[in-house]
Design a protein around this motif. Structure first.
Motif, short mmCIF file in Angstrom:
data_model
loop_
_atom_site.label_atom_id
_atom_site.label_comp_id
_atom_site.label_asym_id
_atom_site.label_seq_id
_atom_site.Cartn_x
_atom_site.Cartn_y
_atom_site.Cartn_z
N ALA A 167 10.45 77.17 -12.00
CA ALA A 167 11.68 76.40 -12.25
C ALA A 167 11.76 75.20 -11.30
O ALA A 167 12.13 74.10 -11.72
CB ALA A 167 12.90 77.30 -12.08
N ALA A 191 9.33 72.56 -12.42
CA ALA A 191 9.88 71.87 -13.59
C ALA A 191 10.98 70.90 -13.18
O ALA A 191 11.03 69.76 -13.65
CB ALA A 191 10.40 72.89 -14.61
N ILE A 229 17.48 73.92 -16.99
CA ILE A 229 16.58 75.03 -16.67
C ILE A 229 17.38 76.33 -16.63
O ILE A 229 18.39 76.42 -15.92
CB ILE A 229 15.86 74.78 -15.33
CG1 ILE A 229 15.03 73.50 -15.42
CG2 ILE A 229 14.99 75.99 -14.96
CD1 ILE A 229 14.50 73.02 -14.08
N MET A 238 11.83 81.77 -18.90
CA MET A 238 12.31 80.50 -18.35
C MET A 238 12.34 79.52 -19.51
O MET A 238 11.38 79.42 -20.27
CB MET A 238 11.39 79.97 -17.26
CG MET A 238 11.87 78.65 -16.68
SD MET A 238 10.70 77.95 -15.50
CE MET A 238 10.44 76.35 -16.27
N ALA A 259 13.30 75.44 -20.38
CA ALA A 259 13.64 74.11 -19.86
C ALA A 259 13.34 73.11 -20.96
O ALA A 259 12.60 73.38 -21.89
CB ALA A 259 12.82 73.80 -18.61
N ILE A 293 8.83 75.40 -22.44
CA ILE A 293 9.21 74.01 -22.15
C ILE A 293 9.34 73.35 -23.52
O ILE A 293 8.36 73.24 -24.26
CB ILE A 293 8.16 73.27 -21.29
CG1 ILE A 293 7.78 74.08 -20.04
CG2 ILE A 293 8.66 71.88 -20.95
CD1 ILE A 293 8.90 74.30 -19.05
#
Length: 141
Positions: A15, A18, A26, A42, A44, A94
């Motif tokens: 995180a 990123a 996020i 996760m 994002a 992502i």
């Protein structure tokens, strides 16, 4: 069941990597009670394909360099609209902002507990300006 300490470490480090590449929104979700194959998702996003791929590169590089972990599987690199990195206990999504809005993974897993993540650069800039972090920021340190 609760996510393992190693999974939390990997997720929080990913995180931050990123965030360092300007990822947006996020979110870390502890899905260990709902999903057998992983502990943490996760999620994002970024506004364009180039930034999605830059975030992916930063996450992979950081996790390899700092924690000596590599993804077991990577999907979506060619299109750059939604890249999935599978680190076994942590699955990283992502997404291009449009895919994030359309597929709404956050709302699919809304019943799962969130893991608090505070961007270190935000915390550092707040402290540099003489501001005091909120109680939740102090506790996260």
């Amino acid at each position: 069941m609760v996510a393992t300490d190693l999974a939390r470490t990997v997720a929080l480090r990913a995180a931050q990597a990123a965030a360092d590449k300007k990822a947006r929104d996020i979110v870390l979700l502890d899905v260990s009670d709902e999903v057998v194959i992983t502990d943490i998702f996760m999620i994002a996003s970024a506004p364009n394909e180039r930034q999605v791929l830059a975030i992916v590169d930063a996450v992979e590089d950081t996790l390899r360099r700092e924690l000596d972990v590599k993804p077991q599987r990577r999907e979506g690199l060619k299109g750059g609209r939604w890249v999935l990195l599978d680190y076994a206990d942590v699955i990283i999504h992502i997404q291009h902002s449009e895919e994030r809005d359309y597929y709404a993974l956050d709302s699919l897993w809304k019943d799962c507990p969130a893991i608090e993540f505070v961007d270190q650069s935000y915390r550092d800039s707040l402290e540099a300006r003489g501001g005091e972090p909120s109680a939740s920021l102090r506790d996260a340190a």
